[in-house]
Design an enzyme around this catalytic site. Sequence first.
Site, PDB file in Angstrom:
ATOM      1  N   ARG A 120     228.833  59.446  38.751  1.00 31.14           N
ATOM      2  CA  ARG A 120     229.000  58.178  39.662  1.00 31.14           C
ATOM      3  C   ARG A 120     227.674  58.021  39.849  1.00 31.14           C
ATOM      4  O   ARG A 120     227.077  59.011  40.341  1.00 31.14           O
ATOM      5  CB  ARG A 120     229.971  58.506  40.850  1.00 31.14           C
ATOM      6  CG  ARG A 120     231.587  58.585  40.368  1.00 31.14           C
ATOM      7  CD  ARG A 120     231.927  56.975  40.089  1.00 31.14           C
ATOM      8  NE  ARG A 120     233.298  56.803  39.596  1.00 31.14           N
ATOM      9  CZ  ARG A 120     233.613  56.981  38.391  1.00 31.14           C
ATOM     10  NH1 ARG A 120     232.812  57.025  37.281  1.00 31.14           N
ATOM     11  NH2 ARG A 120     235.001  56.721  38.154  1.00 31.14           N
ATOM     12  N   ASP A 158     224.438  56.129  32.927  1.00 27.92           N
ATOM     13  CA  ASP A 158     225.174  55.376  32.577  1.00 27.92           C
ATOM     14  C   ASP A 158     225.780  54.622  33.746  1.00 27.92           C
ATOM     15  O   ASP A 158     226.562  53.598  33.705  1.00 27.92           O
ATOM     16  CB  ASP A 158     226.361  56.078  31.843  1.00 27.92           C
ATOM     17  CG  ASP A 158     227.522  54.989  31.110  1.00 27.92           C
ATOM     18  OD1 ASP A 158     227.143  54.152  30.673  1.00 27.92           O
ATOM     19  OD2 ASP A 158     228.574  55.260  31.452  1.00 27.92           O
ATOM     20  N   GLU A 200     225.287  49.576  40.400  1.00 21.47           N
ATOM     21  CA  GLU A 200     226.066  49.047  39.028  1.00 21.47           C
ATOM     22  C   GLU A 200     227.307  48.118  39.569  1.00 21.47           C
ATOM     23  O   GLU A 200     227.664  47.245  38.343  1.00 21.47           O
ATOM     24  CB  GLU A 200     226.452  50.341  38.090  1.00 21.47           C
ATOM     25  CG  GLU A 200     227.661  50.790  38.973  1.00 21.47           C
ATOM     26  CD  GLU A 200     228.434  51.798  37.795  1.00 21.47           C
ATOM     27  OE1 GLU A 200     227.432  52.553  37.160  1.00 21.47           O
ATOM     28  OE2 GLU A 200     229.641  52.040  37.754  1.00 21.47           O
ATOM     29  N   HIS A 221     228.057  51.713  32.112  1.00 22.42           N
ATOM     30  CA  HIS A 221     229.278  52.629  32.365  1.00 22.42           C
ATOM     31  C   HIS A 221     230.008  52.317  31.336  1.00 22.42           C
ATOM     32  O   HIS A 221     231.365  51.889  31.154  1.00 22.42           O
ATOM     33  CB  HIS A 221     230.041  51.759  33.531  1.00 22.42           C
ATOM     34  CG  HIS A 221     230.950  52.912  34.384  1.00 22.42           C
ATOM     35  ND1 HIS A 221     230.834  52.950  35.806  1.00 22.42           N
ATOM     36  CD2 HIS A 221     231.910  53.753  33.819  1.00 22.42           C
ATOM     37  CE1 HIS A 221     231.733  53.820  36.050  1.00 22.42           C
ATOM     38  NE2 HIS A 221     232.166  54.312  34.982  1.00 22.42           N
TER      39      HIS A 221
END
Length: 334
Positions: A237, A261, A266, A298
Amino acid sequence: MRILFYGTASYDKESFDKELPAYPDISIEYTETNLTPLTASLARGYDAVCAFVNANVGALTLEVLAGLGVKLVLMRCAGFDAVNVNMAKDLGITVTRVPAYSPEAIAEHAMALAMCANRRIHKGYIRVRENNFSLGGLVGETLYGKTAGIIGTGRIGAALCRICKGFGMTVLGSDLYPNQKLIEEGCVDEYVDYDELYARADLISLHAFLNKDSYHMINDESIAKMKDGVILINTGRGALVDSNALIRGIRSGKIGAAGLDVYEEENQNVYQDRGDQILGTSITARLCSFPNVVLTSHQAFFTREALAQIAQCTLDNALAYANGGEYVQGSQVC
Ligand code: NAI
């Protein structure tokens, strides 16, 4: 059972349509519109709605759904932060989720990010496309014989430990609940505390879940304890990492490569094409500006196998609700 499927992307429709023939009592209608208080009324006449992590399943949405007699919310994701669970309980609405899907998919993406950022594949790819066959600035580290530090050795972390072993690395684990089985299987060489992991690991990958203890666990202080040139990977996260500290760590040269990622900003970006917009904040832009950083949006979970598992689990839960059967283990939120 009639399901209205909100926030549909082409790959959602493809994966659910593929599984549907095995569920003859279920029909789905797809809409690209996301589930919000304003769009909840579209569910009139349906038995259930299906939504994703970026929906708004707050109090207002749930009240509209309950008013229409919709008593089932199928979340097609693991997280359910988008749902006001207490309100759902009060209104007698059942909420389900997909607790786990293809941990290997996420672990493989973590290693792909490590390889890409470390070996500057993203830069090499662009160069060759422009007939620039030079190698300056592309040098990376050999992983064989190096040490990987995996923080959080649950489903995904354990899958990455196995991959790192395949690369010939020594694997250190750090977890609130060390898993002796991984040591017995030879996937983890040793469990150590954070400080020892920071001091010894050449590659650090984050797979702990986010809570108040793990929030910003990677900060100025922890980065200072890491080896010079460390490779840092985050598919957990965004808020596990203090982005400003990360940027300082990259600028100082402490962090040799980073593959992300997930990152703190985000939420505004995930799954949106923002090509024609001016970004209002600068973390994304600053991270993208570094030659040794690779960002993806993500997408670590995004494999055909994971999409099939998400569709099967969601449809199994719909069927369980309709027939009064058992939900997939760990699926029922309320
Ligand atoms: P899991 O629950 O199997 O494993 C999490 C592990 O972290 C557990 O062993 C737990 O004891 C450990 N842990 C928790 N807090 C810790 C801390 N402060 N320090 C050290 N260890 C700690 O979860 P799983 O399935 O492996 O998922 C891990 C994370 O990956 C999830 O929390 C989620 O945020 C993320 N994820 C990312 C996806 C992506 O597409 N990028 C997709 C799915 C999950």
